[in-house]
Write an enzyme that holds these catalytic residues in place. Structure first.
Site, PDB file in Angstrom:
ATOM      1  N   HIS A   7       0.835  -1.209   0.000  1.00 21.28           N
ATOM      2  CA  HIS A   7       0.000   0.000   0.000  1.00 21.28           C
ATOM      3  C   HIS A   7       0.870   1.259   0.000  1.00 21.28           C
ATOM      4  O   HIS A   7       0.471   2.279   0.560  1.00 21.28           O
ATOM      5  CB  HIS A   7      -0.903  -0.001   1.240  1.00 21.28           C
ATOM      6  CG  HIS A   7      -1.948  -1.072   1.224  1.00 21.28           C
ATOM      7  ND1 HIS A   7      -2.717  -1.374   2.313  1.00 21.28           N
ATOM      8  CD2 HIS A   7      -2.357  -1.891   0.223  1.00 21.28           C
ATOM      9  CE1 HIS A   7      -3.559  -2.368   2.006  1.00 21.28           C
ATOM     10  NE2 HIS A   7      -3.355  -2.696   0.740  1.00 21.28           N
TER      11      HIS A   7
HETATM   12  C1  LIG Z   1      -0.722  -7.164  -5.219  1.00 18.78           C
HETATM   13  C2  LIG Z   1      -1.398  -5.939  -4.682  1.00 18.78           C
HETATM   14  C3  LIG Z   1      -2.556  -6.089  -3.925  1.00 18.78           C
HETATM   15  C4  LIG Z   1      -3.207  -4.955  -3.416  1.00 18.78           C
HETATM   16  N1  LIG Z   1      -4.419  -5.096  -2.805  1.00 18.78           N
HETATM   17  C5  LIG Z   1      -5.134  -3.986  -2.495  1.00 18.78           C
HETATM   18  C6  LIG Z   1      -6.471  -4.089  -2.052  1.00 18.78           C
HETATM   19  O1  LIG Z   1      -7.075  -5.169  -2.023  1.00 18.78           O
HETATM   20  N2  LIG Z   1      -7.112  -2.947  -1.666  1.00 18.78           N
HETATM   21  C7  LIG Z   1      -6.493  -1.721  -1.719  1.00 18.78           C
HETATM   22  O2  LIG Z   1      -7.116  -0.732  -1.321  1.00 18.78           O
HETATM   23  N3  LIG Z   1      -5.255  -1.592  -2.205  1.00 18.78           N
HETATM   24  C8  LIG Z   1      -4.581  -2.685  -2.623  1.00 18.78           C
HETATM   25  N4  LIG Z   1      -3.345  -2.548  -3.173  1.00 18.78           N
HETATM   26  C9  LIG Z   1      -2.805  -1.193  -3.361  1.00 18.78           C
HETATM   27  C10 LIG Z   1      -3.478  -0.442  -4.527  1.00 18.78           C
HETATM   28  O3  LIG Z   1      -3.833  -1.331  -5.564  1.00 18.78           O
HETATM   29  C11 LIG Z   1      -2.503   0.632  -5.025  1.00 18.78           C
HETATM   30  O4  LIG Z   1      -2.150   1.468  -3.933  1.00 18.78           O
HETATM   31  C12 LIG Z   1      -3.067   1.506  -6.132  1.00 18.78           C
HETATM   32  O5  LIG Z   1      -3.604   0.703  -7.163  1.00 18.78           O
HETATM   33  C13 LIG Z   1      -1.950   2.398  -6.662  1.00 18.78           C
HETATM   34  O6  LIG Z   1      -2.463   3.227  -7.676  1.00 18.78           O
HETATM   35  P1  LIG Z   1      -1.486   4.208  -8.461  1.00 18.78           P
HETATM   36  O7  LIG Z   1      -2.285   4.858  -9.528  1.00 18.78           O
HETATM   37  O8  LIG Z   1      -0.764   5.061  -7.479  1.00 18.78           O
HETATM   38  O9  LIG Z   1      -0.352   3.267  -9.101  1.00 18.78           O
HETATM   39  P2  LIG Z   1      -0.500   1.995 -10.043  1.00 18.78           P
HETATM   40  O10 LIG Z   1      -1.895   1.491 -10.073  1.00 18.78           O
HETATM   41  O11 LIG Z   1       0.565   1.041  -9.628  1.00 18.78           O
HETATM   42  O12 LIG Z   1      -0.190   2.558 -11.511  1.00 18.78           O
HETATM   43  C14 LIG Z   1       1.061   2.940 -11.975  1.00 18.78           C
HETATM   44  C15 LIG Z   1       1.105   2.617 -13.463  1.00 18.78           C
HETATM   45  O13 LIG Z   1       2.203   3.309 -14.039  1.00 18.78           O
HETATM   46  C16 LIG Z   1       2.846   2.419 -14.949  1.00 18.78           C
HETATM   47  N5  LIG Z   1       4.242   2.835 -15.068  1.00 18.78           N
HETATM   48  C17 LIG Z   1       5.186   2.777 -14.096  1.00 18.78           C
HETATM   49  N6  LIG Z   1       6.347   3.229 -14.581  1.00 18.78           N
HETATM   50  C18 LIG Z   1       6.132   3.582 -15.867  1.00 18.78           C
HETATM   51  C19 LIG Z   1       6.972   4.126 -16.885  1.00 18.78           C
HETATM   52  N7  LIG Z   1       8.273   4.375 -16.664  1.00 18.78           N
HETATM   53  N8  LIG Z   1       6.427   4.383 -18.101  1.00 18.78           N
HETATM   54  C20 LIG Z   1       5.087   4.127 -18.337  1.00 18.78           C
HETATM   55  N9  LIG Z   1       4.267   3.602 -17.397  1.00 18.78           N
HETATM   56  C21 LIG Z   1       4.785   3.347 -16.186  1.00 18.78           C
HETATM   57  C22 LIG Z   1       2.696   1.047 -14.292  1.00 18.78           C
HETATM   58  O14 LIG Z   1       2.929   0.009 -15.207  1.00 18.78           O
HETATM   59  C23 LIG Z   1       1.290   1.118 -13.739  1.00 18.78           C
HETATM   60  O15 LIG Z   1       0.337   0.675 -14.674  1.00 18.78           O
HETATM   61  C24 LIG Z   1      -2.652  -3.658  -3.661  1.00 18.78           C
HETATM   62  C25 LIG Z   1      -1.477  -3.513  -4.417  1.00 18.78           C
HETATM   63  C26 LIG Z   1      -0.864  -4.644  -4.944  1.00 18.78           C
HETATM   64  C27 LIG Z   1       0.374  -4.462  -5.789  1.00 18.78           C
END
Ligand SMILES: Cc1cc2nc3c(=O)[nH]c(=O)nc-3n(C[C@H](O)[C@H](O)[C@H](O)COP(=O)(O)OP(=O)(O)OC[C@H]3O[C@@H](n4cnc5c(N)ncnc54)[C@H](O)[C@@H]3O)c2cc1C
Length: 493
Positions: A429
């Site tokens: 998280h």
């Molecule tokens: C296995 C797992 C289980 C989880 N379970 C839960 C849950 O049940 N409930 C909950 O509330 N939270 C959960 N979480 C946490 C939650 O899913 C994340 O905190 C949230 O999805 C993060 O969102 P974000 O937009 O910050 O990043 P992300 O959703 O990680 O998105 C970042 C995106 O940027 C892309 N990216 C990265 N670097 C580059 C680059 N250089 N060039 C182009 N693209 C790039 C990645 O590929 C990714 O698609 C979990 C996380 C994981 C990994």
């Protein structure tokens, strides 16, 4: 310039937040929007690989093609790896589908323009809650939210609920109510046994728009600047570096990759950048520093009688939320949930939701495609060690009550400090690696409008900017932040 190398808004990362931002910004037909995602893409929900739609499995094992895997140091003595989603929908496309909002109290430590009353409209806008309506719930948003029906709960979830009520903890009827506390069913972003990520809920319905372009399989290596104005990004495409220009760059690459991209672009602690030979564009000491994640310890249990694995059971159906502890009765072992994971016991998760320990993400080399150095610094604080112990004591008592029903047995374990450290994991998280704060705060990276302080044409919208980690899973809160940031970027707020 062709339409392939310019956009008004360039969204970097098509994860949880990036899909929301690209979909909302492209509602303005006068703005061109380009979304760049490093991982795989698909054009419709029908093309979605089965494994990404299945909310009862987490495709994050060692051989997963849908994740980034980073080496990390959980404590100075515990090395491990963490997974983050790498596909449209990001981590939200591979996660446990538990969709619980930050509480009202969580927002008391956010900037004053992000208090509960300010964010509630965006929580509501993001969801269609199928169980609750009224002043706290949305009925027409892109993400469906529902709790498991009482008569379909896994026996462990039902016994856990009964044991916690029996121990005197309050009945938490609606975990997405502002002051949720106690034991209850968890909200899930699941519909018809499908995990509804923001890629499915937001992006797919927007793909027909002529002003929205999505490129997957494209790795952004740095933001390009003219002085301190962002003018686009450099991407690695089939081994070649290509520049895509933009009026406004919105970085949505998640709590690990966002600070990594900023550091590679010369935005971060000047001393570290100079040491790594990166030219300094902007000295922002907070980039990559002081992140927070939820440490977790699994207390083992076994089912007394062998059980058939139920193929359509969410891994988490109920939870007990206390001031800083969450107790999660996982219905399956991680061996059953995550393809390729070595044999593990069933376990009840004891999770510290408001840890004091802080971690850091720093450049490990000058190679933008290399992994950063990630140190969690878990349980460095005496407060955290004591709080986890207290959570374990509560969970032990609940497991004891459940064992009395004959459903489970408990292995005899001596919970020494060494045992706790050897079993320490993370909930994945991670939050706050580029925090939002006041311009005068030297550690703040973005202001209350998600703009990188000191830069122009550059915003960050993802979990890296969360000022404090929610005392719940961050997914629902991330979607809310992306909804509000989109309204700000469109000038609607
Ligand atoms: C296995 C797992 C289980 C989880 N379970 C839960 C849950 O049940 N409930 C909950 O509330 N939270 C959960 N979480 C946490 C939650 O899913 C994340 O905190 C949230 O999805 C993060 O969102 P974000 O937009 O910050 O990043 P992300 O959703 O990680 O998105 C970042 C995106 O940027 C892309 N990216 C990265 N670097 C580059 C680059 N250089 N060039 C182009 N693209 C790039 C990645 O590929 C990714 O698609 C979990 C996380 C994981 C990994």
């Amino acid at each position: 310039m062709t339409e392939a190398d310019y956009a008004d808004f360039l969204v970097v990362g098509g994860g949880t937040c990036g899909c929301v931002v690209a979909a909302r910004l492209s509602e303005d037909p006068s703005a061109t929007v380009m979304l760049l995602e490093s991982g795989s893409g698909y054009r419709s929900a029908l093309e979605l690989p089965d494994v990404l739609g299945d909310p009862y499995r987490l495709p994050v094992g060692p051989a997963s093609e849908y994740t980034w895997t980073y080496p990390v140091e959980l404590t100075p003595r515990r090395a491990s790896t963490i997974a983050r989603g790498r596909t449209l929908g990001g981590s939200g496309a591979v996660n446990g589908a538990y969709f619980t909002r930050a509480t009202r109290a969580d927002f008391e430590n956010w900037p004053s323009s992000w208090r509960y009353d300010d964010v509630l409209p965006y929580f509501k806008k993001s969801e269609t809650d199928r169980d609750f309506e009224g002043e706290f719930h949305g009925t027409a948003g892109p993400i469906p939210v529902e709790r498991r029906a009482w008569d379909q709960l896994h026996p462990l979830s039902g016994e856990f609920h009964a044991a916690a009520l029996g121990a005197g903890f309050p009945d938490d009827v609606d975990k997405n109510a502002p002051d949720s506390f106690g034991v209850g069913r968890v909200p899930l972003n699941v519909s018809d046994h499908r995990r509804i990520s923001t890629s499915i809920g937001y992006l797919m319905p927007a793909l027909h728009r002529p002003n929205l372009r999505v490129e997957s399989g494209v790795n952004v290596i740095r933001i390009a600047f003219s002085g301190t104005r962002a003018i686009g990004v450099d991407v690695l495409d089939d081994g070649n570096v290509r520049r895509i220009r933009a009026d406004h760059v919105v970085v949505c690459s998640g709590a690990v990759a966002t600070p990594h991209i900023l550091l590679n672009s010369g935005v971060g602690p000047a001393e570290q950048l100079v040491e790594q030979g990166v030219s300094v564009v902007l000295d922002r000491p907070g980039v990559g520093q002081n992140f927070v994640d939820h440490p977790e310890v699994l207390l083992p249990y076994h089912f007394s009688k062998p059980r058939t694995i139920r193929s359509q059971t969410p891994v988490l159906e109920t939870a007990l939320n206390l001031a800083e502890i969450e107790i999660r009765p996982y219905t399956a072992s991680f061996t059953e949930l995550v393809p390729g994971v070595p044999r593990m016991d069933h376990g009840v998760g004891v999770v510290l939701m408001a840890p004091h320990s802080r971690g850091s993400i720093e450049l490990a080399s000058r190679d933008p495609a290399g992994a950063p150095r990630i140190r969690y610094n878990y349980v460095a604080s005496a407060h955290d060690r004591a709080a986890i112990r207290e959570g374990m004591r509560i969970a032990e008592n609940l497991l004891e009550s459940i064992a009395e029903t004959g459903l489970i047995d408990r292995p005899v374990v001596e919970y020494t400090d060494e045992w706790v450290e050897s079993r320490l994991g993370t909930s994945l998280h991670m939050s706050g690696s580029c925090v939002m704060g006041a311009e005068a705060d030297p550690f703040a990276v973005v202001d209350g409008r998600c703009r990188v302080i000191g830069a122009q044409g550059l915003s960050i919208v993802d979990t890296s900017i969360l000022p404090t980690i929610p005392t719940r899973g961050p997914h629902a809160t991330a979607v809310m932040v992306a909804e509000r940031a989109s309204a700000i970027l469109l000038g609607d707020e």
